[in-house]
Design a protein around this motif. Sequence first.
Motif, PDB file in Angstrom:
ATOM      1  N   ARG A   1    -101.922   7.578 -18.096  1.00 23.76           N
ATOM      2  CA  ARG A   1    -101.914   6.764 -16.377  1.00 23.76           C
ATOM      3  C   ARG A   1    -100.735   7.601 -15.411  1.00 23.76           C
ATOM      4  N   TRP A   2    -100.779   8.046 -14.528  1.00 26.44           N
ATOM      5  CA  TRP A   2    -100.336   9.098 -13.969  1.00 26.44           C
ATOM      6  C   TRP A   2    -100.187  10.325 -14.381  1.00 26.44           C
ATOM      7  N   GLY A   3    -101.780  10.965 -15.381  1.00 24.64           N
ATOM      8  CA  GLY A   3    -100.936  12.403 -15.464  1.00 24.64           C
ATOM      9  C   GLY A   3    -102.173  13.096 -14.891  1.00 24.64           C
ATOM     10  N   PRO A   4    -101.986  14.692 -14.975  1.00 27.16           N
ATOM     11  CA  PRO A   4    -102.498  15.464 -13.993  1.00 27.16           C
ATOM     12  C   PRO A   4    -103.852  14.971 -13.792  1.00 27.16           C
ATOM     13  N   ARG A   5    -104.828  15.585 -12.709  1.00 24.56           N
ATOM     14  CA  ARG A   5    -105.729  15.464 -12.077  1.00 24.56           C
ATOM     15  C   ARG A   5    -106.134  16.354 -11.134  1.00 24.56           C
ATOM     16  N   THR A   6    -107.172  17.193 -10.956  1.00 23.78           N
ATOM     17  CA  THR A   6    -107.988  17.792 -10.093  1.00 23.78           C
ATOM     18  C   THR A   6    -107.985  17.067  -8.911  1.00 23.78           C
ATOM     19  N   LEU A   7    -107.959  15.837  -8.934  1.00 29.95           N
ATOM     20  CA  LEU A   7    -108.195  15.129  -7.256  1.00 29.95           C
ATOM     21  C   LEU A   7    -108.330  13.640  -7.223  1.00 29.95           C
ATOM     22  N   ASP A   8    -107.651  13.116  -6.992  1.00 27.22           N
ATOM     23  CA  ASP A   8    -107.421  11.543  -6.789  1.00 27.22           C
ATOM     24  C   ASP A   8    -107.609  10.891  -5.289  1.00 27.22           C
ATOM     25  N   LEU A   9    -108.336  10.071  -5.366  1.00 23.08           N
ATOM     26  CA  LEU A   9    -109.145   9.725  -3.773  1.00 23.08           C
ATOM     27  C   LEU A   9    -109.244   7.825  -4.275  1.00 23.08           C
ATOM     28  N   ASP A  10    -107.755   7.166  -3.477  1.00 24.90           N
ATOM     29  CA  ASP A  10    -107.565   5.928  -3.062  1.00 24.90           C
ATOM     30  C   ASP A  10    -107.526   5.610  -2.083  1.00 24.90           C
ATOM     31  N   ILE A  11    -108.547   4.246  -1.779  1.00 27.01           N
ATOM     32  CA  ILE A  11    -108.087   3.021  -1.070  1.00 27.01           C
ATOM     33  C   ILE A  11    -106.654   2.133  -0.731  1.00 27.01           C
ATOM     34  N   LEU A  12    -105.982   3.359   0.352  1.00 27.00           N
ATOM     35  CA  LEU A  12    -104.606   2.196   0.627  1.00 27.00           C
ATOM     36  C   LEU A  12    -105.326   1.457   0.653  1.00 27.00           C
ATOM     37  N   LEU A  13    -105.817   0.955   2.562  1.00 25.21           N
ATOM     38  CA  LEU A  13    -105.944  -0.146   2.614  1.00 25.21           C
ATOM     39  C   LEU A  13    -107.136   0.133   3.858  1.00 25.21           C
TER      40      LEU A  13
END
Length: 169
Positions: free
Chosen positions: A93-105
């Motif tokens: 959890r909360w590790g490094p990543r090339t890309l994170d895309l989250d639907i916020l709202l």
Amino acid sequence: MPTHKEQVYIGLGSNLGDSREHLRTALSELDSIESTRRLRTSSFYSSSPMGPQNQADFINAVCLLETTLPPHDLLAQLQGIENHHGRERKDERWGPRTLDLDILLYGNHTVATDDLTIPHYGLAEREFVLVPLFEIAPNMVMPDGKPLSNWVAKCSLDGLRRLRSSNQR
């Protein structure tokens, strides 16, 4: 296919590889999702990582999309973009990543399934989301009925800084 357009806020983040380029490219790829168009994009921000501190700082942004895609269909598109950028899904959890895309709202909708929670579950505690969101939607009223400005006023800005050049619209 639904024809009702929803306004959707997406959080973007990266801390592996050329993070600015990952975000710039992802923004272009968001433009190519069917029945979806990007309306606004915040500046890019550098932020300290959540969780383990033995990783690089993140580059973050938020953009506003207009779409007729249902939430889970949009999620599938976002995960496809993440995969295209070499995103590896690990148990960390909360590790490094090339890309994170989250639907916020997603409009005024609430979703609570195993693979998707809207509003995003950590929204209120994440300055790297709240500040860029405030940049592009300063008059927004949050799901709790309070102005976004109240949420921003309560968050710590330690480790967050706006970067000079980014892809805005």
